[in-house]
Design an enzyme around this catalytic site. Structure first.
Site, PDB file in Angstrom:
ATOM      1  N   ASN A   1       0.853  -1.188   0.000  1.00 38.20           N
ATOM      2  CA  ASN A   1       0.000   0.000   0.000  1.00 38.20           C
ATOM      3  C   ASN A   1       0.889   1.238   0.000  1.00 38.20           C
ATOM      4  O   ASN A   1       1.490   1.583   1.009  1.00 38.20           O
ATOM      5  CB  ASN A   1      -0.889  -0.022   1.260  1.00 38.20           C
ATOM      6  CG  ASN A   1      -1.744   1.230   1.390  1.00 38.20           C
ATOM      7  OD1 ASN A   1      -1.865   2.006   0.449  1.00 38.20           O
ATOM      8  ND2 ASN A   1      -2.345   1.414   2.557  1.00 38.20           N
ATOM      9  N   PHE A   2       0.958   1.903  -1.176  1.00 33.84           N
ATOM     10  CA  PHE A   2       1.843   3.067  -1.303  1.00 33.84           C
ATOM     11  C   PHE A   2       1.290   4.306  -0.602  1.00 33.84           C
ATOM     12  O   PHE A   2       2.016   5.280  -0.417  1.00 33.84           O
ATOM     13  CB  PHE A   2       2.056   3.422  -2.784  1.00 33.84           C
ATOM     14  CG  PHE A   2       2.948   2.473  -3.558  1.00 33.84           C
ATOM     15  CD1 PHE A   2       3.505   1.353  -2.969  1.00 33.84           C
ATOM     16  CD2 PHE A   2       3.236   2.723  -4.909  1.00 33.84           C
ATOM     17  CE1 PHE A   2       4.335   0.493  -3.690  1.00 33.84           C
ATOM     18  CE2 PHE A   2       4.061   1.876  -5.629  1.00 33.84           C
ATOM     19  CZ  PHE A   2       4.604   0.755  -5.026  1.00 33.84           C
ATOM     20  N   LYS A   3       0.000   4.308  -0.300  1.00 30.43           N
ATOM     21  CA  LYS A   3      -0.653   5.495   0.282  1.00 30.43           C
ATOM     22  C   LYS A   3      -0.402   6.709  -0.631  1.00 30.43           C
ATOM     23  O   LYS A   3      -0.484   6.583  -1.841  1.00 30.43           O
ATOM     24  CB  LYS A   3      -0.170   5.721   1.714  1.00 30.43           C
ATOM     25  CG  LYS A   3      -0.288   4.454   2.566  1.00 30.43           C
ATOM     26  CD  LYS A   3       0.018   4.690   3.997  1.00 30.43           C
ATOM     27  CE  LYS A   3      -0.029   3.363   4.746  1.00 30.43           C
ATOM     28  NZ  LYS A   3       0.121   3.514   6.180  1.00 30.43           N
TER      29      LYS A   3
ATOM     30  N   HIS B   1      -9.574   1.065   5.249  1.00 27.26           N
ATOM     31  CA  HIS B   1      -8.273   1.328   5.881  1.00 27.26           C
ATOM     32  C   HIS B   1      -8.460   2.355   7.010  1.00 27.26           C
ATOM     33  O   HIS B   1      -9.231   3.305   6.876  1.00 27.26           O
ATOM     34  CB  HIS B   1      -7.268   1.842   4.850  1.00 27.26           C
ATOM     35  CG  HIS B   1      -5.862   1.836   5.362  1.00 27.26           C
ATOM     36  ND1 HIS B   1      -5.392   2.812   6.211  1.00 27.26           N
ATOM     37  CD2 HIS B   1      -4.845   0.963   5.171  1.00 27.26           C
ATOM     38  CE1 HIS B   1      -4.129   2.530   6.516  1.00 27.26           C
ATOM     39  NE2 HIS B   1      -3.775   1.410   5.898  1.00 27.26           N
TER      40      HIS B   1
ATOM     41  N   GLU C   1      -5.316  -4.824  10.963  1.00 21.55           N
ATOM     42  CA  GLU C   1      -4.237  -3.850  11.132  1.00 21.55           C
ATOM     43  C   GLU C   1      -4.459  -3.037  12.401  1.00 21.55           C
ATOM     44  O   GLU C   1      -5.205  -2.048  12.380  1.00 21.55           O
ATOM     45  CB  GLU C   1      -4.209  -2.890   9.946  1.00 21.55           C
ATOM     46  CG  GLU C   1      -3.992  -3.563   8.613  1.00 21.55           C
ATOM     47  CD  GLU C   1      -3.468  -2.584   7.595  1.00 21.55           C
ATOM     48  OE1 GLU C   1      -2.336  -2.757   7.156  1.00 21.55           O
ATOM     49  OE2 GLU C   1      -4.178  -1.616   7.268  1.00 21.55           O
TER      50      GLU C   1
ATOM     51  N   GLY D   1       2.697   2.171  10.739  1.00 15.19           N
ATOM     52  CA  GLY D   1       3.661   3.257  10.520  1.00 15.19           C
ATOM     53  C   GLY D   1       4.389   3.685  11.776  1.00 15.19           C
ATOM     54  O   GLY D   1       5.018   4.746  11.807  1.00 15.19           O
TER      55      GLY D   1
ATOM     56  N   SER E   1       3.608  -2.283  10.504  1.00 11.70           N
ATOM     57  CA  SER E   1       5.073  -2.297  10.637  1.00 11.70           C
ATOM     58  C   SER E   1       5.713  -3.639  10.303  1.00 11.70           C
ATOM     59  O   SER E   1       6.674  -4.062  10.951  1.00 11.70           O
ATOM     60  CB  SER E   1       5.482  -1.832  12.044  1.00 11.70           C
ATOM     61  OG  SER E   1       5.028  -0.513  12.258  1.00 11.70           O
TER      62      SER E   1
HETATM   63  C1  PEP Z   1      -0.768   0.126   6.377  1.00 12.24           C
HETATM   64  O1  PEP Z   1      -1.024   1.310   6.479  1.00 12.24           O
HETATM   65  O2  PEP Z   1      -1.561  -0.626   5.777  1.00 12.24           O
HETATM   66  C2  PEP Z   1       0.459  -0.388   6.987  1.00 12.24           C
HETATM   67  C3  PEP Z   1       0.468  -1.616   7.380  1.00 12.24           C
HETATM   68  O3  PEP Z   1       1.517   0.483   7.125  1.00 12.24           O
HETATM   69  P1  PEP Z   1       2.978   0.146   7.743  1.00 12.24           P
HETATM   70  O4  PEP Z   1       3.439  -1.137   7.128  1.00 12.24           O
HETATM   71  O5  PEP Z   1       3.807   1.309   7.363  1.00 12.24           O
HETATM   72  O6  PEP Z   1       2.787   0.006   9.218  1.00 12.24           O
END
Ligand code: PEP
Length: 229
Positions: free
Chosen positions: A6-8, A88, A157, A163, A193
């Site tokens: 997921n590049f956001k 999300h 999540e 993040g 993470s």
């Molecule tokens: C996400 O936002 O879906 C995510 C898992 O981010 P990160 O891996 O940076 O924690």
């Protein structure tokens, strides 16, 4: 295993093109049965072909129409996109999407036959109250969602792990995924993470069918550390 990037709000059209070109070359080494998804920003969507699936991070639940600033199915179809992330925590908490809005999107894209990665997760405050409170919250995020839909998977999540560099422990993931599998018998991804240093531990957990990755997906090298671990 399923590996979803997921590049956001990161990467441009050009850098996404370079990323995909580089990734595709190296994906020849992945396990044949593993699946890779990439969710670039909407401006970088294209009809890429390869051993991966490109999806939309978001779209409005319409074919087309007067919805300034949004894209609908007509715009996604131009690039053969029929995969979408819904629910999300950043869309729920920063962009203000209520469970009702999320459920409406789910119902619409289900009707369109899209493959859906449906995200759920709890805050740190809820996690600190224990597994029962966590599960009550997670179950409430299935309100209005047709969990019998054949073309969807769930991404668990924990918001406090997204993040932050703070991953949920193996015990927390195990207990939560075991409990979730009893609620919804679908492929179950963990997100929060995930990186090269913890992928082996996380992927080895019984009810973890894949990972949804933000930060570590932004460079092909760090994403491939996961896919090829
Ligand atoms: C996400 O936002 O879906 C995510 C898992 O981010 P990160 O891996 O940076 O924690």
């Amino acid at each position: 295993m399923i590996y979803a990037a997921n590049f956001k709000t990161n990467h441009t059209r050009k850098s996404t093109e370079n990323y995909i070109e580089d990734l595709q070359r190296k994906l020849v080494d992945k396990n044949e049965e593993d699946r890779v998804f990439i969710f670039p920003p909407l401006t970088a969507l294209d009809a890429y072909e390869g051993d991966f699936t490109i999806g939309a991070q978001n779209a409005y639940p319409v074919e087309s129409g007067a919805y300034t600033g949004e894209v609908g199915v007509e715009q996604l179809a131009e690039f053969n996109i029929n995969t979408i992330l819904i629910g999300h925590s950043e869309r729920r908490d920063i962009l203000g999407e209520s469970q009702e809005v999320v459920a409406k999107k789910f119902a619409f894209f289900k009707e369109q036959g899209f493959e859906i990665i449906y995200c759920i997760g709890e805050s740190l405050e809820i996690r600190e109250q224990g597994l029962e409170a966590v599960m009550e919250h997670l179950v409430s995020q299935f309100e209005g969602i047709d969990t019998t839909y054949e073309n969807f998977m769930v991404a668990y999540e924990p918001i406090w792990a997204i993040g932050t560099g703070r991953t949920a422990s193996v015990e927390e993931i195990t207990m939560t995924h075991d409990a979730l599998k009893k609620v919804v018998d679908k492929p179950l991804l963990y997100g929060g993470s995930v990186k090269g240093a913890n992928i082996a531990q996380i992927a080895a957990i019984d009810n973890v069918d894949g990972v949804l990755v933000g930060g570590a997906s932004l460079k092909t090298e760090t994403f491939l550390e996961l896919v090829l671990h």
